[in-house]
Design a protein around this motif. Sequence first.
Motif, PDB file in Angstrom:
ATOM      1  N   MET A   1       0.819  -1.173   0.000  1.00  0.00           N
ATOM      2  CA  MET A   1       0.000   0.000   0.000  1.00  0.00           C
ATOM      3  C   MET A   1       0.877   1.256   0.000  1.00  0.00           C
ATOM      4  SD  MET A   1      -3.286   0.726   2.153  1.00  0.00           S
ATOM      5  CE  MET A   1      -3.364   2.062   3.234  1.00  0.00           C
ATOM      6  N   ILE A   2       1.926   1.271   0.755  1.00  0.00           N
ATOM      7  CA  ILE A   2       2.823   2.423   0.788  1.00  0.00           C
ATOM      8  C   ILE A   2       3.532   2.563  -0.554  1.00  0.00           C
ATOM      9  CG2 ILE A   2       4.916   3.332   1.845  1.00  0.00           C
ATOM     10  CD1 ILE A   2       3.932   2.297   4.480  1.00  0.00           C
ATOM     11  N   ALA A   3       3.859   1.430  -1.186  1.00  0.00           N
ATOM     12  CA  ALA A   3       4.519   1.476  -2.490  1.00  0.00           C
ATOM     13  C   ALA A   3       3.596   2.099  -3.533  1.00  0.00           C
ATOM     14  CB  ALA A   3       4.933   0.076  -2.917  1.00  0.00           C
ATOM     15  N   ALA A   4       2.332   1.761  -3.484  1.00  0.00           N
ATOM     16  CA  ALA A   4       1.360   2.330  -4.431  1.00  0.00           C
ATOM     17  C   ALA A   4       1.222   3.830  -4.202  1.00  0.00           C
ATOM     18  CB  ALA A   4       0.013   1.642  -4.279  1.00  0.00           C
ATOM     19  N   LEU A   5       1.182   4.225  -2.942  1.00  0.00           N
ATOM     20  CA  LEU A   5       1.066   5.645  -2.611  1.00  0.00           C
ATOM     21  C   LEU A   5       2.300   6.410  -3.081  1.00  0.00           C
ATOM     22  CD1 LEU A   5      -0.631   7.795  -1.222  1.00  0.00           C
ATOM     23  CD2 LEU A   5       0.537   7.249   0.908  1.00  0.00           C
ATOM     24  N   LEU A   6       3.481   5.845  -2.876  1.00  0.00           N
ATOM     25  CA  LEU A   6       4.712   6.484  -3.341  1.00  0.00           C
ATOM     26  C   LEU A   6       4.764   6.535  -4.869  1.00  0.00           C
ATOM     27  CD1 LEU A   6       7.404   5.063  -0.876  1.00  0.00           C
ATOM     28  CD2 LEU A   6       6.456   7.374  -0.955  1.00  0.00           C
ATOM     29  N   GLY A   7       4.260   5.494  -5.507  1.00  0.00           N
ATOM     30  CA  GLY A   7       4.218   5.468  -6.976  1.00  0.00           C
ATOM     31  C   GLY A   7       3.336   6.585  -7.517  1.00  0.00           C
ATOM     32  N   LYS A   8       2.164   6.757  -6.913  1.00  0.00           N
ATOM     33  CA  LYS A   8       1.259   7.822  -7.358  1.00  0.00           C
ATOM     34  C   LYS A   8       1.854   9.203  -7.068  1.00  0.00           C
ATOM     35  CE  LYS A   8      -3.056   5.382  -7.281  1.00  0.00           C
ATOM     36  NZ  LYS A   8      -4.471   5.608  -7.349  1.00  0.00           N
ATOM     37  N   ALA A   9       2.485   9.342  -5.917  1.00  0.00           N
ATOM     38  CA  ALA A   9       3.100  10.622  -5.566  1.00  0.00           C
ATOM     39  C   ALA A   9       4.232  10.941  -6.534  1.00  0.00           C
ATOM     40  CB  ALA A   9       3.615  10.578  -4.124  1.00  0.00           C
ATOM     41  N   GLY A  10       5.041   9.935  -6.892  1.00  0.00           N
ATOM     42  CA  GLY A  10       6.135  10.140  -7.846  1.00  0.00           C
ATOM     43  C   GLY A  10       5.615  10.524  -9.215  1.00  0.00           C
ATOM     44  N   SER A  11       4.534   9.870  -9.646  1.00  0.00           N
ATOM     45  CA  SER A  11       3.928  10.172 -10.936  1.00  0.00           C
ATOM     46  C   SER A  11       3.391  11.606 -10.956  1.00  0.00           C
ATOM     47  CB  SER A  11       2.798   9.179 -11.210  1.00  0.00           C
ATOM     48  OG  SER A  11       2.109   9.534 -12.376  1.00  0.00           O
ATOM     49  N   THR A  12       2.753  12.001  -9.868  1.00  0.00           N
ATOM     50  CA  THR A  12       2.220  13.357  -9.765  1.00  0.00           C
ATOM     51  C   THR A  12       3.352  14.379  -9.775  1.00  0.00           C
ATOM     52  OG1 THR A  12       0.341  12.530  -8.515  1.00  0.00           O
ATOM     53  CG2 THR A  12       0.781  14.881  -8.358  1.00  0.00           C
ATOM     54  N   LEU A  13       4.438  14.061  -9.093  1.00  0.00           N
ATOM     55  CA  LEU A  13       5.589  14.959  -9.058  1.00  0.00           C
ATOM     56  C   LEU A  13       6.185  15.143 -10.454  1.00  0.00           C
ATOM     57  CD1 LEU A  13       7.614  16.594  -7.364  1.00  0.00           C
ATOM     58  CD2 LEU A  13       8.941  14.498  -7.122  1.00  0.00           C
ATOM     59  N   VAL A  14       6.341  14.050 -11.187  1.00  0.00           N
ATOM     60  CA  VAL A  14       6.906  14.131 -12.537  1.00  0.00           C
ATOM     61  C   VAL A  14       5.985  14.943 -13.443  1.00  0.00           C
ATOM     62  CG1 VAL A  14       7.478  12.772 -14.596  1.00  0.00           C
ATOM     63  CG2 VAL A  14       8.275  12.035 -12.348  1.00  0.00           C
ATOM     64  N   THR A  15       4.674  14.686 -13.344  1.00  0.00           N
ATOM     65  CA  THR A  15       3.714  15.439 -14.154  1.00  0.00           C
ATOM     66  C   THR A  15       3.796  16.932 -13.831  1.00  0.00           C
ATOM     67  OG1 THR A  15       2.236  13.542 -14.239  1.00  0.00           O
ATOM     68  CG2 THR A  15       1.271  15.676 -14.755  1.00  0.00           C
ATOM     69  N   GLY A  16       3.906  17.273 -12.582  1.00  0.00           N
ATOM     70  CA  GLY A  16       4.013  18.672 -12.170  1.00  0.00           C
ATOM     71  C   GLY A  16       5.280  19.319 -12.685  1.00  0.00           C
ATOM     72  N   LEU A  17       6.387  18.597 -12.640  1.00  0.00           N
ATOM     73  CA  LEU A  17       7.651  19.147 -13.138  1.00  0.00           C
ATOM     74  C   LEU A  17       7.607  19.386 -14.649  1.00  0.00           C
ATOM     75  CD1 LEU A  17      10.251  17.097 -11.055  1.00  0.00           C
ATOM     76  CD2 LEU A  17       9.700  19.523 -10.830  1.00  0.00           C
ATOM     77  N   VAL A  18       7.023  18.457 -15.372  1.00  0.00           N
ATOM     78  CA  VAL A  18       6.909  18.620 -16.825  1.00  0.00           C
ATOM     79  C   VAL A  18       6.012  19.818 -17.145  1.00  0.00           C
ATOM     80  CG1 VAL A  18       6.012  17.562 -18.935  1.00  0.00           C
ATOM     81  CG2 VAL A  18       7.408  16.218 -17.362  1.00  0.00           C
ATOM     82  N   GLY A  19       4.912  19.947 -16.423  1.00  0.00           N
ATOM     83  CA  GLY A  19       4.006  21.077 -16.627  1.00  0.00           C
ATOM     84  C   GLY A  19       4.685  22.401 -16.320  1.00  0.00           C
ATOM     85  N   ALA A  20       5.449  22.441 -15.231  1.00  0.00           N
ATOM     86  CA  ALA A  20       6.150  23.666 -14.855  1.00  0.00           C
ATOM     87  C   ALA A  20       7.202  24.035 -15.901  1.00  0.00           C
ATOM     88  CB  ALA A  20       6.796  23.504 -13.483  1.00  0.00           C
ATOM     89  N   ALA A  21       7.902  23.035 -16.411  1.00  0.00           N
ATOM     90  CA  ALA A  21       8.908  23.303 -17.444  1.00  0.00           C
ATOM     91  C   ALA A  21       8.249  23.827 -18.716  1.00  0.00           C
ATOM     92  CB  ALA A  21       9.701  22.035 -17.742  1.00  0.00           C
ATOM     93  N   ALA A  22       7.121  23.252 -19.087  1.00  0.00           N
ATOM     94  CA  ALA A  22       6.403  23.726 -20.281  1.00  0.00           C
ATOM     95  C   ALA A  22       5.917  25.154 -20.076  1.00  0.00           C
ATOM     96  CB  ALA A  22       5.233  22.797 -20.584  1.00  0.00           C
ATOM     97  N   TYR A  23       5.401  25.448 -18.899  1.00  0.00           N
ATOM     98  CA  TYR A  23       4.921  26.795 -18.594  1.00  0.00           C
ATOM     99  C   TYR A  23       6.068  27.806 -18.663  1.00  0.00           C
ATOM    100  CZ  TYR A  23       3.106  30.770 -15.995  1.00  0.00           C
ATOM    101  OH  TYR A  23       2.747  32.027 -15.614  1.00  0.00           O
TER     102      TYR A  23
END
Length: 92
Positions: A1-23
């Motif tokens: 369960m913690i691994a799934a939560l960390l996976g989702k958090a990592g995915s969200t972080l990467v998506t946010g970084l890509v969005g910020a770079a595009a902006y």
Amino acid sequence: MIAALLGKAGSTLVTGLVGAAAYDGAKRAVGAGVVREGAVAATAWGLRGKRRVETGAEQLRLTSGDIVAEARERVGEQAPPPGAHEAHDHQH
């Protein structure tokens, strides 16, 4: 369960970084005048095209006037002076 939560958090972080770079990239492009320069160039091309169309229309108007005048001459009619068709009912 913690691994799934960390996976989702990592995915969200990467998506946010890509969005910020595009902006940031878009912000720099606008700040550098790239978008404005493109708009100015497109408008300039539009103005050039408009002038060519206006020149062609004026040439067509003059040519058709010459043709009508020559046709009237051939049938023995006198061409009316320019502006004779306009109503001018008042005195000066």
